[in-house]
Structures are given as C-alpha cells and as structure tokens.
Design a protein around this motif. Structure first.
Motif, PDB file in Angstrom:
ATOM      1  N   ALA A 197       6.954  52.854  19.082  1.00  0.00           N
ATOM      2  CA  ALA A 197       5.911  52.597  20.086  1.00  0.00           C
ATOM      3  C   ALA A 197       4.956  51.505  19.622  1.00  0.00           C
ATOM      4  O   ALA A 197       3.780  51.778  19.338  1.00  0.00           O
ATOM      5  N   PRO A 198       5.425  50.261  19.523  1.00  0.00           N
ATOM      6  CA  PRO A 198       4.546  49.173  19.068  1.00  0.00           C
ATOM      7  C   PRO A 198       3.364  48.982  20.013  1.00  0.00           C
ATOM      8  O   PRO A 198       3.513  48.998  21.228  1.00  0.00           O
ATOM      9  N   GLY A 199       2.187  48.840  19.436  1.00  0.00           N
ATOM     10  CA  GLY A 199       0.985  48.621  20.237  1.00  0.00           C
ATOM     11  C   GLY A 199       0.426  49.871  20.880  1.00  0.00           C
ATOM     12  O   GLY A 199      -0.467  49.787  21.718  1.00  0.00           O
ATOM     13  N   VAL A 200       0.939  51.051  20.495  1.00  0.00           N
ATOM     14  CA  VAL A 200       0.507  52.308  21.096  1.00  0.00           C
ATOM     15  C   VAL A 200      -0.090  53.208  20.011  1.00  0.00           C
ATOM     16  O   VAL A 200       0.481  53.346  18.929  1.00  0.00           O
ATOM     17  N   GLN A 201      -1.225  53.812  20.305  1.00  0.00           N
ATOM     18  CA  GLN A 201      -1.842  54.742  19.360  1.00  0.00           C
ATOM     19  C   GLN A 201      -1.027  56.030  19.287  1.00  0.00           C
ATOM     20  O   GLN A 201      -0.594  56.564  20.309  1.00  0.00           O
ATOM     21  N   PHE A 222       9.955  47.243  23.880  1.00  0.00           N
ATOM     22  CA  PHE A 222      10.790  46.552  22.897  1.00  0.00           C
ATOM     23  C   PHE A 222      10.310  45.113  22.722  1.00  0.00           C
ATOM     24  O   PHE A 222      11.114  44.177  22.693  1.00  0.00           O
ATOM     25  N   SER A 223       9.022  44.955  22.577  1.00  0.00           N
ATOM     26  CA  SER A 223       8.447  43.608  22.496  1.00  0.00           C
ATOM     27  C   SER A 223       8.986  42.817  21.306  1.00  0.00           C
ATOM     28  O   SER A 223       9.136  41.597  21.371  1.00  0.00           O
ATOM     29  N   ALA A 231       8.218  53.200  28.566  1.00  0.00           N
ATOM     30  CA  ALA A 231       8.562  52.164  29.545  1.00  0.00           C
ATOM     31  C   ALA A 231       7.932  52.471  30.895  1.00  0.00           C
ATOM     32  O   ALA A 231       7.368  51.582  31.556  1.00  0.00           O
ATOM     33  N   LEU A 232       8.010  53.736  31.329  1.00  0.00           N
ATOM     34  CA  LEU A 232       7.405  54.123  32.604  1.00  0.00           C
ATOM     35  C   LEU A 232       5.883  54.008  32.547  1.00  0.00           C
ATOM     36  O   LEU A 232       5.244  53.613  33.516  1.00  0.00           O
ATOM     37  N   ALA A 233       5.315  54.372  31.407  1.00  0.00           N
ATOM     38  CA  ALA A 233       3.858  54.305  31.269  1.00  0.00           C
ATOM     39  C   ALA A 233       3.356  52.863  31.340  1.00  0.00           C
ATOM     40  O   ALA A 233       2.408  52.553  32.063  1.00  0.00           O
ATOM     41  N   GLU A 284      19.516  48.951  14.446  1.00  0.00           N
ATOM     42  CA  GLU A 284      20.575  48.909  15.445  1.00  0.00           C
ATOM     43  C   GLU A 284      20.290  49.890  16.584  1.00  0.00           C
ATOM     44  O   GLU A 284      20.593  49.618  17.741  1.00  0.00           O
ATOM     45  N   ARG A 285      19.694  51.040  16.253  1.00  0.00           N
ATOM     46  CA  ARG A 285      19.373  52.037  17.281  1.00  0.00           C
ATOM     47  C   ARG A 285      18.422  51.470  18.324  1.00  0.00           C
ATOM     48  O   ARG A 285      18.562  51.721  19.528  1.00  0.00           O
ATOM     49  N   ARG A 286      17.450  50.678  17.884  1.00  0.00           N
ATOM     50  CA  ARG A 286      16.489  50.080  18.824  1.00  0.00           C
ATOM     51  C   ARG A 286      17.199  49.126  19.782  1.00  0.00           C
ATOM     52  O   ARG A 286      16.940  49.134  20.989  1.00  0.00           O
TER      53      ARG A 286
END
Length: 372
Positions: free
Chosen positions: A182-186, A285-286, A146-148, A321-323
């Motif tokens: 981490a959706p969209g992250v390598q 969380f897109s 989120a910070l990144a 649910e955790r997400r």
C-alpha cells in the motif's frame, strides 16, 4: 447564499448546529440553497432499506420514501452518506432528490455482470480493516485499495486484532508487508481488546466522513464500537476452529463519532470486484507505472519485450513478481468489466486478441519450417 444566512431563517435556525456533526458545511449549504427556496429540507441518509431510508435532519431522524430517487441506473440510487432533499411535510415523507456527490465508493456486483453497486457516498477516508487473526491476503488488500483510490477517498489500512500477534518482530514484518502493498497509505495496528492504536485512528477519522470496509470477521463492528465509545454495533465472538470472526453487520449505517467525524459501517464484503477502476489500480501499483516509463516501447506488455523496465526491476529484485502478477490480474479484470459497457473497448480487445493469435500462428509456422 452563505451558511450563516441560510441558518438565520426562522424555519431552519437550528440547521447548522444539528447537522454539523454529520458533515454539513458551507459548501453543502450553497448546493442546497435552490431547494431551500422551495421549502424543502436537507438531511443526511444514515440508513437505506427496501425503498425507504432513515435521514438525519435538524429535527432528528425522519423515515422517508425513496420512490422519486430509484432510477434504472444502480449507481444513481440513493445510498448511505448522501445528502437528501426532503419534503417538509406529508405522510409518508418523500426524498425528492439528493445533492451531487463529492465521492462515491463503487464495486461491481458480480464478475459476470457489468452493473456497479454504490456502497457509500461523500466519504473522505476509506478504512480497510484487515484481521491479523488469519494469514494476510495482500491481493485482497490491493483490490480494496484500488476501489478506495478510485472513489476519491483517502485509503487507510487498519490491521485489527494486533493482540493476537504478541511477537513485536513478527508484527513488524506483517506491517512492512502491508506497507509495501500500500504505497502512500498509512498503516495502523489496532487492538480493540487492549485499546492499542484506537486513539491514533480516532484522531485520523475525527474530521470528515469515513467508511469502514473489509471482509466478514475483520473486526469492523468491534472497531466501530471502540471509536464510538459504546457498544452500538452488535459483535459476535470469533470461531474456535480458525480464529475468524462471524458476519455481524447486515446494513450500512452512518453514525456520528463522539470525538468528531462520521463513520459508515458496512457489512462484510464477500466479493471485491473492480468497477471502472483503472486509475485506482494505477495508484495502488504506482511503482510499476514508474518502472514502465523506462520501457523501450510505449505499449510494452512487460512480458518478454526487449528493454522492459518492469521486467528489469523484477529481475533485479526491486519489484516482487507477485506485485506484477497482481497488477496484471486487476487490470485484466477491470478491462473486462469496462468492456461489457463500452463497445469501442470491446472491439479493441477483439482486435488485439486476433493480432496476438496471428502472431502466435506465424511464430509456430516459422519454427516448423526452420525460418525462426
């Protein structure tokens, strides 16, 4: 003024070749042009320490005083990665100002305070180092992400110490868990001991500036040494008790990589507090925000409302649910931080709390009187 014209001046003929490895380009030259006419010099801040900083200039490292760039706003103090505007002469040399930042990685200093702390400036890639020597903390990874995202940099998750997970099936499951987080992250697996994955990582960070982030013992300094090709950063052995590394780096240091690019190594972060990072949370969380578009009500809280698209995704197993709980937690935390400096938002939170309290009392009264 173009970079070629600026570099052609007799007093700065070596500027481009000397600073290019540290990220200098035509855009920075254009930003600096008005200061060049005043006889000032550019340089990149490689380290900040107690009112002074080390600045890489065309003539090498210069120790400079930061008295002119120490405002009351902690987000405006000079930091590692800034492009400083220096006096050409004098003892001590002073930083007069710094060029406008392209990106800035900011966290909150404490969950009980509203100040932000800037960790690095003008960063293109945010490398989040996560050790496989201990159990994965997916919630912490989401915080870093989120910070990144909020900083404007492109996140990259690097799972270090992959040699400690010899079973490829287990390793594959761990990578899958992080990729879902981490959706969209390598996501890369790296072992500084065997060299696995370091060539891929070096290729990714070979252009632009990267900041290395993670908690103490995540293997950041070892990873930095692997990218640098030599033991520049001090490294300590892991503890026998729990396999964790020890806190090593104490300052933020900017280093030019031999294969191109710049690396900022940071101390281990004990706390990863959000600071006005609502957009970053939304990016992490897109998928939840996509499910939210299916909700019947635009202000759905995704709890017990009818026609909630998010709850439907949880019930069907599409969303863990955790997400959802992590999403709610980070949004609440971010809202509290922002509310400390935003009077209008504080009033909205209080009004919402009063409405919810009144609704709860009304429902309780209705149940007692049998009118529910």
């Amino acid at each position: 003024m173009s970079l070629s014209a600026f570099s052609a001046s007799p007093s700065s003929s070596s500027l481009s070749s000397a600073l290019a490895p540290y990220g200098w380009d035509e855009a920075w030259a254009t930003e600096f042009a008005p200061y060049a006419d005043q006889g000032l010099l550019p340089g990149r801040v490689v380290r900040v320490d107690r009112g002074q900083c080390d600045v890489m200039t065309a003539d090498g490292i210069v120790r400079a005083d930061t008295a002119f760039v120490t405002p009351h706003d902690p987000l405006r103090v000079i930091c590692t990665g800034d492009w400083a505007v220096l006096e050409a002469h004098g003892k001590p040399r002073y930083v007069k100002t710094y060029l406008p930042r392209r990106t800035a990685f900011v966290r909150s200093t404490s969950s009980q305070r509203s100040e932000g702390q800037i960790l690095a400036a003008n960063v293109d890639h945010a490398i989040i180092a996560v050790s496989l020597a201990v159990e994965l903390d997916l919630g912490r990874i989401e915080r870093f992400l989120a910070l990144a995202w909020e900083s404007g940099a492109q996140p990259l998750v690097v799972l270090t110490k992959a040699d400690l997970v010899p079973d490829p099936v287990t390793l594959g499951h761990l990578v899958e868990d992080v990729e879902t987080t981490a959706p969209g992250v390598q996501v890369l697996t790296v072992s500084s001991m065997t060299g696995e994955g370091t060539d891929v990582l070096a290729a990714v960070v070979g252009g632009g500036t990267s900041v290395l982030l993670g908690i103490s013992g995540a293997g950041k300094s070892t990873l930095a040494n692997a990218l640098l090709g030599e033991d520049v950063m001090e490294v300590q052995s892991t503890r026998d008790v729990d396999g964790k590394g020890r806190h090593t780096t104490t300052t933020r240091n900017l280093l030019a990589l031999p294969g191109g690019g710049v690396l900022i190594d940071t101390p281990g972060l004990r706390g990863v507090g959000l600071f006005d990072a609502e957009a970053g949370v939304g990016q992490v969380f897109s998928e939840i925000e996509e499910y939210a578009e299916r909700c019947r009500f635009h202000d759905c809280a995704h709890e017990a409302e009818p026609g909630c698209g998010v709850r439907a995704a949880v019930d069907s197993g599409e969303l863990a649910e955790r997400r959802l709980e992590s999403y709610r937690k980070l949004l609440r935390e971010n809202q509290r931080i922002v509310a400390k400096t935003d009077a209008r938002l504080r009033a909205e939170i209080r009004r919402d709390w009063r409405l919810r309290s009144a609704e709860g009392r009304a429902n309780y009264s209705a149940k007692r009187t049998g009118r529910a």
